[in-house]
Design a protein around this motif. Structure first.
Motif, mmCIF file in Angstrom:
data_model
loop_
_atom_site.group_PDB
_atom_site.id
_atom_site.type_symbol
_atom_site.label_atom_id
_atom_site.label_comp_id
_atom_site.label_asym_id
_atom_site.label_seq_id
_atom_site.Cartn_x
_atom_site.Cartn_y
_atom_site.Cartn_z
ATOM 1 N N ILE B 139 0.847 -1.193 0.000
ATOM 2 C CA ILE B 139 0.000 0.000 0.000
ATOM 3 C C ILE B 139 0.887 1.248 0.000
ATOM 4 O O ILE B 139 1.841 1.333 0.792
ATOM 5 N N TYR B 140 0.580 2.196 -0.860
ATOM 6 C CA TYR B 140 1.319 3.467 -0.888
ATOM 7 C C TYR B 140 0.333 4.626 -0.795
ATOM 8 O O TYR B 140 -0.635 4.677 -1.561
ATOM 9 N N ALA B 141 0.593 5.546 0.108
ATOM 10 C CA ALA B 141 -0.194 6.778 0.157
ATOM 11 C C ALA B 141 0.313 7.689 -0.952
ATOM 12 O O ALA B 141 1.518 7.840 -1.136
ATOM 13 N N LEU B 142 -0.604 8.286 -1.723
ATOM 14 C CA LEU B 142 -0.195 9.194 -2.802
ATOM 15 C C LEU B 142 -0.528 10.654 -2.467
ATOM 16 O O LEU B 142 0.174 11.574 -2.891
ATOM 17 N N ASP B 143 -1.630 10.865 -1.768
ATOM 18 C CA ASP B 143 -2.015 12.207 -1.338
ATOM 19 C C ASP B 143 -2.679 12.021 0.023
ATOM 20 O O ASP B 143 -3.574 11.192 0.158
ATOM 21 N N TYR B 144 -2.216 12.770 1.020
ATOM 22 C CA TYR B 144 -2.680 12.506 2.385
ATOM 23 C C TYR B 144 -3.535 13.651 2.902
ATOM 24 O O TYR B 144 -3.058 14.757 3.103
ATOM 25 N N ASP B 145 -4.834 13.389 3.068
ATOM 26 C CA ASP B 145 -5.714 14.351 3.718
ATOM 27 C C ASP B 145 -6.526 13.617 4.795
ATOM 28 O O ASP B 145 -7.754 13.668 4.815
ATOM 29 N N GLY B 146 -5.804 12.921 5.648
ATOM 30 C CA GLY B 146 -6.444 12.242 6.779
ATOM 31 C C GLY B 146 -6.957 10.849 6.461
ATOM 32 O O GLY B 146 -7.074 10.448 5.303
ATOM 33 N N ASN B 147 -7.224 10.107 7.543
ATOM 34 C CA ASN B 147 -7.829 8.770 7.483
ATOM 35 C C ASN B 147 -7.198 7.812 6.475
ATOM 36 O O ASN B 147 -7.881 7.272 5.604
ATOM 37 N N LEU B 148 -5.897 7.603 6.628
ATOM 38 C CA LEU B 148 -5.234 6.619 5.777
ATOM 39 C C LEU B 148 -5.691 5.201 6.108
ATOM 40 O O LEU B 148 -5.613 4.319 5.268
ATOM 41 N N PHE B 149 -6.176 5.008 7.344
ATOM 42 C CA PHE B 149 -6.587 3.650 7.735
ATOM 43 C C PHE B 149 -7.708 3.139 6.834
ATOM 44 O O PHE B 149 -7.610 2.067 6.259
ATOM 45 N N ASP B 150 -8.777 3.913 6.709
ATOM 46 C CA ASP B 150 -9.910 3.433 5.918
ATOM 47 C C ASP B 150 -9.583 3.422 4.425
ATOM 48 O O ASP B 150 -9.980 2.512 3.700
ATOM 49 N N ALA B 151 -8.850 4.430 3.968
ATOM 50 C CA ALA B 151 -8.486 4.477 2.551
ATOM 51 C C ALA B 151 -7.606 3.269 2.205
ATOM 52 O O ALA B 151 -7.803 2.626 1.168
ATOM 53 N N SER B 152 -6.659 2.951 3.082
ATOM 54 C CA SER B 152 -5.756 1.820 2.822
ATOM 55 C C SER B 152 -6.509 0.493 2.899
ATOM 56 O O SER B 152 -6.278 -0.414 2.098
ATOM 57 N N ASN B 153 -7.407 0.373 3.882
ATOM 58 C CA ASN B 153 -8.228 -0.830 3.991
ATOM 59 C C ASN B 153 -9.019 -1.038 2.700
ATOM 60 O O ASN B 153 -9.040 -2.136 2.131
ATOM 61 N N LEU B 154 -9.631 0.027 2.212
ATOM 62 C CA LEU B 154 -10.430 -0.084 0.990
ATOM 63 C C LEU B 154 -9.566 -0.440 -0.211
ATOM 64 O O LEU B 154 -9.951 -1.272 -1.041
ATOM 65 N N ALA B 155 -8.390 0.204 -0.311
ATOM 66 C CA ALA B 155 -7.509 -0.073 -1.448
ATOM 67 C C ALA B 155 -7.081 -1.537 -1.425
ATOM 68 O O ALA B 155 -7.115 -2.220 -2.453
ATOM 69 N N ALA B 156 -6.703 -2.024 -0.239
ATOM 70 C CA ALA B 156 -6.259 -3.414 -0.123
ATOM 71 C C ALA B 156 -7.406 -4.372 -0.462
ATOM 72 O O ALA B 156 -7.234 -5.328 -1.219
ATOM 73 N N VAL B 157 -8.594 -4.097 0.087
ATOM 74 C CA VAL B 157 -9.744 -4.977 -0.138
ATOM 75 C C VAL B 157 -10.131 -4.993 -1.622
ATOM 76 O O VAL B 157 -10.367 -6.049 -2.212
ATOM 77 N N CYS B 158 -10.156 -3.817 -2.250
ATOM 78 C CA CYS B 158 -10.539 -3.756 -3.671
ATOM 79 C C CYS B 158 -9.478 -4.403 -4.560
ATOM 80 O O CYS B 158 -9.799 -5.016 -5.578
ATOM 81 N N ALA B 159 -8.209 -4.250 -4.183
ATOM 82 C CA ALA B 159 -7.143 -4.884 -4.973
ATOM 83 C C ALA B 159 -7.252 -6.408 -4.863
ATOM 84 O O ALA B 159 -7.137 -7.120 -5.862
ATOM 85 N N LEU B 160 -7.495 -6.910 -3.651
ATOM 86 C CA LEU B 160 -7.615 -8.363 -3.457
ATOM 87 C C LEU B 160 -8.836 -8.928 -4.172
ATOM 88 O O LEU B 160 -8.793 -9.986 -4.793
ATOM 89 N N LYS B 161 -9.929 -8.170 -4.065
ATOM 90 C CA LYS B 161 -11.206 -8.590 -4.641
ATOM 91 C C LYS B 161 -11.103 -8.779 -6.149
ATOM 92 O O LYS B 161 -11.837 -9.565 -6.742
#
Lengths: 239, 267, 249
Positions: B139-161
């Motif tokens: 997981i890589y953050a590209l632009d940070y405006d808070g709440n990386l936890f949920d954004a990263s969770n979603l990115a990981a889940v959608c990538a796996l899916k």
């Protein structure tokens, strides 16, 4: 702020673009001469000023100039000075001798502490770009309350308007106190609802900085949001 | 995150708004920002997704590679999650090995995926005791405006899916005793969608999906991951402040409700 | 340059495995101003390479001991993301990325007006999302656009492209197979207004004649890449000012 007699063309230039022949023109701002050609140093609009050709930049960082009034945020406190972020590439130190209070050595944080916001004047920028700032001038002080917004510093001249026309209109119509820093920070204080309208008006100015009839558009926006009953006439301090 | 100074005026302004139940961007206290999902964007990865949660922008890629199993689980595939807060994403992120923030982030995302059993690791066995599929989620953050936890969770889940298991690409067959089954590339065996919902405590208020400024003035953070049934699968409290039992109860309710909303968005 | 293959990289008609002619570069797409936090940014695709670049600064130089009292320094971090290649790349810096970062920073330093910002740092971050040979050129090309997007004064926008050799043919802009199994790779970056060379590497085996021929192709292509860079920057400006009317009131 734009020079008088500057003729702005519609032509967008990027670094390296040829602006003209050095036999015909002088090298203007944000341009350089090489091998008989004048070329752009920055992205922006090609501009003729007298017999010079240069570029009005579209962005870039704020570089402080002696005499600028700016809004700074305290980022560190030392025994005999404070360090401020003034939105420039360099932090700006404020020495205890440049504040309107008598501060004992080591007693600095009793007066200003990290996160505090102050109105400042740029005292000097030396050749090495070392900055010093002062609070010893009329109207300079610590500010509290209201809203602090940040826009591109290149758009500040539009927020002020020709001989202050835009800022005066904003103040009159919203009945807010507004302080415009040359470094792109704007402080707005007043009735909550009015502050929000004024802040939004500033964002409109930033987004549409080069529109025709910008003043009219901003006036219409404020009128729609804040039906003008009596409307304050004047307010204190600004740039 | 580190040594970023937020002005007292901004802090006061946000607190004053909250006192009236408002937020600077006009959201309700329990309202998430707009989510956009792009998948299949990296061809060199077996699965990939880029998530925008408001102005927070995160990319995740999944690599699926044959490897050796752990001795205590000889027939299970192996999941590994990494996250990097690269300096491209924010002025406060510094280059170098993953910071403790990045490691916490990766571990919280990992826990949600692992504990929910999102991936059926039994199906990632090539030959028991010898070879399994290793799934790397980066997981890589590209632009940070808070709440990386949920954004990263979603990115990981959608990538796996949307990931595949590249049996054919690697010329691997499934070996079960004497039985050898030739395999096509198959979709990642996904059983459910673990969704995390993060809240921040500011003053006495709890707000969902904090942006940068809200995070900066908050005292505590709570991330709760639910599965499709609304059961809790992972939690993490962060920040130097505390939360009350009542706060927790409110967060649990919201995590279930908002988890449902998000599951509908990502499908 | 070391591998061997039975694959025909260039056929008798001079056509390469991806259908290109020997002097043809891969399709390029460039977008400027794609990130919110960065002062300048750029997304670039060339063939199957995908690159994201951000510029921060000029800002206070950290670590402080790197400060130059007379001018700004450019610090570049080139990073290949873990899933950017077929075999997962272990995250973190390696010797290759350190070298590439240094070359990109040096190439950019020759066009940026560093003396305007003593003691400051201009930080350039190049992230390779997907790699398919030629990422240092793609990264440098994107970095120049991001610098211009950040409003940093510079005398030109630097384009980069490689030439090389495979199956005995001099080629422009090698793809992964040509890079792996070919005989030479020559990444090049220039200042278009003066044709100065600001990045040059070579590995492999080329005759003087082949090398000159390759350079000719790469110079011509670099100028074409520069037009695409400038076009991306102009589009970005047009976007920003699209609401703007004629002139001042």
């Amino acid at each position: 702020m734009e020079k008088r007699n500057a003729r702005r063309t519609r032509e967008i230039v990027v670094p390296g673009d040829v602006l003209g022949d050095s036999e015909e023109y002088r090298t203007g701002e944000n341009a350089y001469e090489s091998d008989g050609k004048i070329r752009a140093l920055m992205m922006g609009l090609k501009t003729y000023t007298g017999d010079a050709v240069g570029v009005i930049p579209m962005g870039g960082c704020y570089m402080p100039v002696t005499g600028d009034t700016v809004i700074g945020i305290i980022t560190d406190v030392g025994p005999s000075n404070w360090m401020l972020d003034i939105n420039a590439p360099y932090p700006a130190p404020l020495h205890v001798s440049e504040v309107p209070w008598k501060v004992e050595f080591g007693d600095t944080s009793r007066f200003l502490t990290v996160g505090d916001v102050v109105l400042l004047k740029v005292l000097m920028v030396d050749e090495a770009k070392k900055i010093s700032v002062t609070m010893k001038d009329s109207g300079l002080r610590k500010i509290e309350g209201g809203q602090l917004i940040e826009i591109a510093h290149s758009k500040i001249s539009r927020v002020i308007g020709k001989s202050g026309s835009m800022i005066q209109m904003l103040k009159n119509m919203t009945d807010c106190r507004i302080f415009v820093g040359q470094n792109g920070r704007i402080w707005i204080d007043g009735d909550d609802e009015n502050v929000e309208v004024a802040a939004e008006a500033v964002r409109i100015i930033e987004a549409e900085a080069r529109s025709a009839n910008l003043t009219d558009r901003v006036r219409e926006y404020i009128e729609k949001k804040l039906p003008q009953s009596e409307g304050g006439d004047d307010e204190e301090e600004s740039e | 995150m580190s040594n970023y100074v937020i002005s007292q005026i901004k802090r006061d302004h946000l607190m004053n708004l909250l006192a009236e139940g408002r937020r600077e961007d006009g959201r309700q206290l329990d309202e998430i920002r707009k989510i956009t999902v792009e998948t299949g964007i990296i061809e060199s990865a077996e699965g990939s997704a880029r998530i925008r949660l408001g102005n927070t922008d995160v990319i995740a890629g999944v690599k699926v590679i044959p490897g050796a199993p752990y001795m205590d689980a000889p027939g299970d595939g192996v999941l590994t999650t990494g996250a990097e807060l690269i300096p491209l994403a924010h002025e406060s992120f510094e280059p170098g090995p993953p910071s403790e923030e990045a490691i916490e982030l990766a571990r919280v995302v990992d826990r949600g995926i692992r504990e929910s059993g999102m991936i059926d690791v039994k199906q990632l066995c090539i030959k028991e005791g010898e070879e399994i599929w290793m799934v790397f989620i980066d997981i890589y953050a590209l632009d940070y405006d808070g709440n990386l936890f949920d954004a990263s969770n979603l990115a990981a889940v959608c990538a796996l899916k949307t990931a595949i298991v590249p049996w054919k690409q690697y010329g691997k067959s499934k070996v079960e005793g004497d039985k050898v089954t030739e395999m096509d590339d198959v979709p990642m065996p996904v059983t459910c969608l673990p969704i995390s919902v993060t809240e921040c405590k500011i003053g006495n208020d709890l707000i969902v999906d904090p942006n940068f400024d809200e995070e900066a003035i908050s005292t505590a953070r709570l991330t709760i991951t639910t599965d499709n049934n609304g059961n809790f699968r992972a939690m993490q409290k962060g920040g130097k402040g505390s939360i009350t039992r009542g706060d927790l109860s409110l967060c649990l309710d919201r995590a279930v409700e908002i988890g449902k909303q998000i599951r509908e968005i990502i499908g | 340059m070391s591998g061997h293959t039975d694959m025909v990289l260039v056929n008798d008609e001079g056509i390469r495995i991806d259908g290109r002619r020997v002097d043809e570069k891969r399709p390029i797409r460039i977008e400027a101003g794609v990130l919110k936090n960065a002062d300048g940014s750029c997304y670039l695709e060339i063939g199957k390479n995908k690159v994201l670049c951000a510029v921060y600064g000029p800002r206070e130089c950290r670590p402080r001991h790197l400060q130059d009292p007379t001018k700004a320094i450019i610090q570049c971090k080139y990073n290949m993301q873990a899933y950017s290649v077929n075999d997962r790349k272990r995250p973190g810096t390696d010797r290759r990325s350190v070298e590439i970062s240094k070359l990109i920073a040096e190439a950019l330093s020759s066009v940026v007006q560093l003396e305007l910002y003593p003691r400051a740092s201009i930080d350039v971050y190049v992230e390779i999302l997907q790699a398919n040979a030629g990422t240092r050129c793609a990264g440098l090309t994107a970095a120049s656009v991001a610098l211009a997007d950040a409003g940093i004064p510079m005398r030109d926008v630097v384009p980069a492209i490689a030439c090389g050799k495979a199956d005995g043919n001099v080629l422009l802009d090698l793809n992964k197979e040509e890079d792996n199994y070919g005989q030479a790779d020559v990444p090049l970056a220039i200042v278009p207004s003066t044709d100065e060379i600001v990045l040059l590497q070579m590995d492999g085996n080329m005759t003087r004649e082949e090398f000159e021929h390759g350079l000719d192709m790469a110079f011509k292509a670099a100028h074409e890449v520069n037009e695409i860079q400038k076009d991306a920057l102009r589009r970005r400006y047009t976007e920003i000012s699209k609401k703007e009317g004629d002139s001042d009131e």
